[in-house]
Write a protein that holds these residues in place. Sequence first.
Motif, short mmCIF file in Angstrom:
data_model
loop_
_atom_site.label_atom_id
_atom_site.label_comp_id
_atom_site.label_asym_id
_atom_site.label_seq_id
_atom_site.Cartn_x
_atom_site.Cartn_y
_atom_site.Cartn_z
N VAL A 192 0.84 -1.20 0.00
CA VAL A 192 0.00 0.00 0.00
C VAL A 192 0.88 1.24 0.00
O VAL A 192 0.67 2.18 -0.78
N ALA A 193 1.88 1.26 0.87
CA ALA A 193 2.77 2.42 0.96
C ALA A 193 3.52 2.63 -0.35
O ALA A 193 3.62 3.77 -0.84
N ASP A 194 4.04 1.56 -0.95
CA ASP A 194 4.75 1.68 -2.24
C ASP A 194 3.84 2.24 -3.32
O ASP A 194 4.25 3.09 -4.11
N HIS A 195 2.60 1.76 -3.35
CA HIS A 195 1.67 2.24 -4.37
C HIS A 195 1.34 3.73 -4.17
O HIS A 195 1.37 4.50 -5.12
N LEU A 196 1.04 4.11 -2.94
CA LEU A 196 0.72 5.52 -2.68
C LEU A 196 1.92 6.42 -2.99
O LEU A 196 1.76 7.51 -3.54
N GLU A 197 3.10 5.94 -2.67
CA GLU A 197 4.31 6.70 -2.97
C GLU A 197 4.51 6.87 -4.47
O GLU A 197 4.80 7.97 -4.95
N ALA A 198 4.32 5.80 -5.22
CA ALA A 198 4.49 5.86 -6.67
C ALA A 198 3.45 6.75 -7.34
O ALA A 198 3.72 7.36 -8.37
N ARG A 199 2.27 6.83 -6.75
CA ARG A 199 1.17 7.60 -7.35
C ARG A 199 0.97 8.96 -6.66
O ARG A 199 -0.03 9.63 -6.90
N ALA A 200 1.91 9.39 -5.83
CA ALA A 200 1.75 10.61 -5.04
C ALA A 200 1.46 11.84 -5.91
O ALA A 200 0.56 12.62 -5.61
N GLU A 201 2.21 12.01 -6.98
CA GLU A 201 2.00 13.19 -7.83
C GLU A 201 0.61 13.17 -8.46
O GLU A 201 -0.08 14.19 -8.49
N PHE A 202 0.18 12.02 -8.94
CA PHE A 202 -1.15 11.91 -9.53
C PHE A 202 -2.23 12.19 -8.48
O PHE A 202 -3.19 12.91 -8.75
N ILE A 203 -2.08 11.62 -7.29
CA ILE A 203 -3.07 11.81 -6.23
C ILE A 203 -3.17 13.29 -5.87
O ILE A 203 -4.27 13.84 -5.76
N GLU A 204 -2.04 13.94 -5.71
CA GLU A 204 -2.04 15.37 -5.38
C GLU A 204 -2.71 16.17 -6.49
O GLU A 204 -3.55 17.03 -6.24
N HIS A 205 -2.35 15.88 -7.73
CA HIS A 205 -2.92 16.62 -8.87
C HIS A 205 -4.43 16.40 -8.96
O HIS A 205 -5.20 17.36 -9.11
N ALA A 206 -4.87 15.17 -8.85
CA ALA A 206 -6.30 14.86 -8.96
C ALA A 206 -7.10 15.51 -7.84
O ALA A 206 -8.18 16.06 -8.07
N SER A 207 -6.57 15.48 -6.62
CA SER A 207 -7.31 16.09 -5.50
C SER A 207 -7.35 17.60 -5.63
O SER A 207 -8.38 18.22 -5.36
#
Length: 144
Positions: free
Chosen positions: A24-39
């Motif tokens: 879970v941590a690896d996935h959130l870390e890898a997708r951090a930029e996308f998550i920030e941008h989408a939110s």
Amino acid sequence: MSTQREKDDTKTTKDLPQQLRTRVADHLEARAEFIEHASTERHIELIKDEEEELTIIRSVADQHQAVVQRIPSDIRSPKASIDDYRLFGKMFATTAVERRLSLRDAIDGLLFLKSEMMRELAVEGFLLEMSSAELSSLMDFIGT
């Protein structure tokens, strides 16, 4: 008799199996930029007609990024507690107020951010792998 806050302070990620925490941590870390941008985009869509607030929301995007970057390291550590995250939330709120973002908009921004994190985990199937207790532990920890 213990209070709800005392019960909350004892919640940690240790209730999640180590392998699942790591994935879970690896996935959130890898997708951090996308998550920030989408939110941030969802937040901007909410207040699309108020130019001054849009500028302020864009200025706190770095805080959103900091939240997304902090959570994976905390999830990896079975010693990280919800109290650590509570302190981080206070820092985020203080910064948002200093930048003239209303408390409502600051909270909306965090809700969009947490929603995007959970959406990412759902899309990748992590939520289907978790028991209800594991999901509850994760949601308690990241504050959703």
